[in-house]
Enzyme design. Structure first.
Site, PDB file in Angstrom:
ATOM      1  N   SER A 257      12.108 -48.462  -6.199  1.00 52.60           N
ATOM      2  CA  SER A 257      12.299 -47.145  -6.937  1.00 52.60           C
ATOM      3  C   SER A 257      13.617 -46.410  -6.626  1.00 52.60           C
ATOM      4  O   SER A 257      13.709 -45.253  -7.088  1.00 52.60           O
ATOM      5  CB  SER A 257      11.046 -46.093  -6.387  1.00 52.60           C
ATOM      6  N   LYS A 302       7.278 -37.457  -3.574  1.00 54.79           N
ATOM      7  CA  LYS A 302       8.785 -37.500  -3.933  1.00 54.79           C
ATOM      8  C   LYS A 302       9.462 -36.299  -3.927  1.00 54.79           C
ATOM      9  O   LYS A 302      10.517 -35.576  -3.488  1.00 54.79           O
ATOM     10  CB  LYS A 302       9.041 -38.335  -4.467  1.00 54.79           C
TER      11      LYS A 302
END
Length: 365
Positions: A257, A302
């Site tokens: 990611s 996140k």
């Protein structure tokens, strides 16, 4: 003993019993929480995250932070009390254990898979950044893995470059499977390869490999007996030769990611000026060799981690936008990106202060 006192004592004892039981009752769940964020333009553990040699680089400023998610390990089993606490906590997320670790995946298997994905994301980030800068990158189709107990074992090795299959030139990994499955199980297939050792030596000496070999392998039948496909027992991937040295120094991180943020960090260091204009930008997203940004897991964790660190803008994969927009940390602007080009356009607006037309995430994506 007065009835009221007895009732309170019984209630207290029952509560203690329930808590004790909750501590010892395992539940099939895992927990996700915000992890650390790291500025790809800065340092980590005393050394630059992005290290470039053999090419001119430029000073930059601001933040292009990659973000992470903490998860309970594959071998850890939450108890009922922990699960309830996680469900109640705003910034944590409790999910079924199989969501994070399907098919009984162990911690060792998960760690290995994450490391491989992280390594591949670094390669793709380098390729995407250099392509965006019109810097040539040589690409090769290679043997990624050889399955134990299959016909290819001992004949092909991880890192071998596949030049051709049955004299047909191989241009991308998918070509290998297409050419192999043209055969019936039990038939021979001929691979033209550059052995991994020769390829490594050529790259080190910055020369074209001179040694090739032809390897004949008799195909077997796939485990999917209904399909009766021919296989040799390898997976193919892509490797690259870069015109200068790029190293990404970041340990204890796994998964794919961070690809987008690595690519942007490299682009920033290889071009004059600052992509962010000194602003604090964080983000996430996988990236492929062509600069396409893909979705990731744990987006809500996140964004929280990024805002806690000080981020003002968060570059969000388009496919994650709707989920992320349902609960945006105060003071954080979610910017939708689908390619590295989208991200560069958004950063141009951010550094100029002209943010009214930024493609922002909404819950209706």
């Amino acid at each position: 003993m007065p009835r009221r006192t007895a009732t309170m004592l019984a209630s207290t004892l029952m509560l203690i019993a329930l808590l004790c039981a909750g501590v010892f009752i395992p539940v099939p769940y895992s927990e996700m929480s915000p992890g650390p964020t790291v500025n790809t333009l800065g340092e980590h553990d005393g050394e630059p995250v992005l290290q470039i040699s053999g090419r001119k680089t430029y000073a930059t400023s601001g933040h292009l932070n990659m973000t992470t998610v903490r998860v309970t390990s594959a071998d850890y089993r939450m108890n009922l009390v922990e699960a309830v606490y996680g469900w109640l906590a705003h910034d944590n997320k409790v999910v079924p254990h199989d969501t994070l670790y399907p098919d009984g995946k162990t911690e060792e298997q998960s760690t290995q898979e994450n490391a491989e994905e992280f390594s591949q994301s670094q390669e793709s980030a380098k390729v995407a950044a250099l392509k965006e800068l019109d810097i040539p990158v040589q690409s090769w189709v290679i043997v990624s893995t050889v399955v134990k107990g299959t016909p290819a074992e001992g004949k092909l090795h991880a890192g071998d470059v596949i030049k051709a299959v049955d004299s047909t030139i191989v241009k991308e990994p998918a070509d290998v499977a297409k050419l192999v499955t043209k055969h019936k199980p039990g038939q021979d297939v001929v691979f033209t390869i550059v052995p991994a050792k020769e390829q490594a030596a050529a790259e080190k000496e910055r020369r074209t490999p001179t040694k090739t070999e032809k390897v004949t392998i008799r195909t077997a039948e796939s485990d999917d007996s209904a399909a009766k496909r021919a296989i040799v027992g390898i997976s193919a991937g892509t490797d690259h030769t870069f015109p200068f040295t790029i190293d990404i120094k970041l340990a204890d991180v796994g998964g794919p990611s961070a690809g987008l943020m690595f690519a942007l960090g490299l682009y920033d260091k290889l071009t004059p000026g600052s992509l962010t204009g000194g602003k604090f930008v964080a983000g996430t997203g996988t990236i492929d060799d062509d600069g396409k940004v893909g979705p990731i897991g744990g987006i809500e964790m996140k964004t929280v981690g990024a805002r806690e660190k000080g981020a003002q803008y968060f570059l969000t994969p388009a496919d994650n936008c709707a989920t992320a927009a349902r609960d945006v940390p105060e003071g954080l602007t979610l910017v939708k990106v689908d390619t590295i080009g989208d991200a560069l356009d958004a950063l141009k607006d951010i550094r100029s202060g002209d943010t009214a037309d930024l493609p922002k995430c909404t819950t209706k994506e």
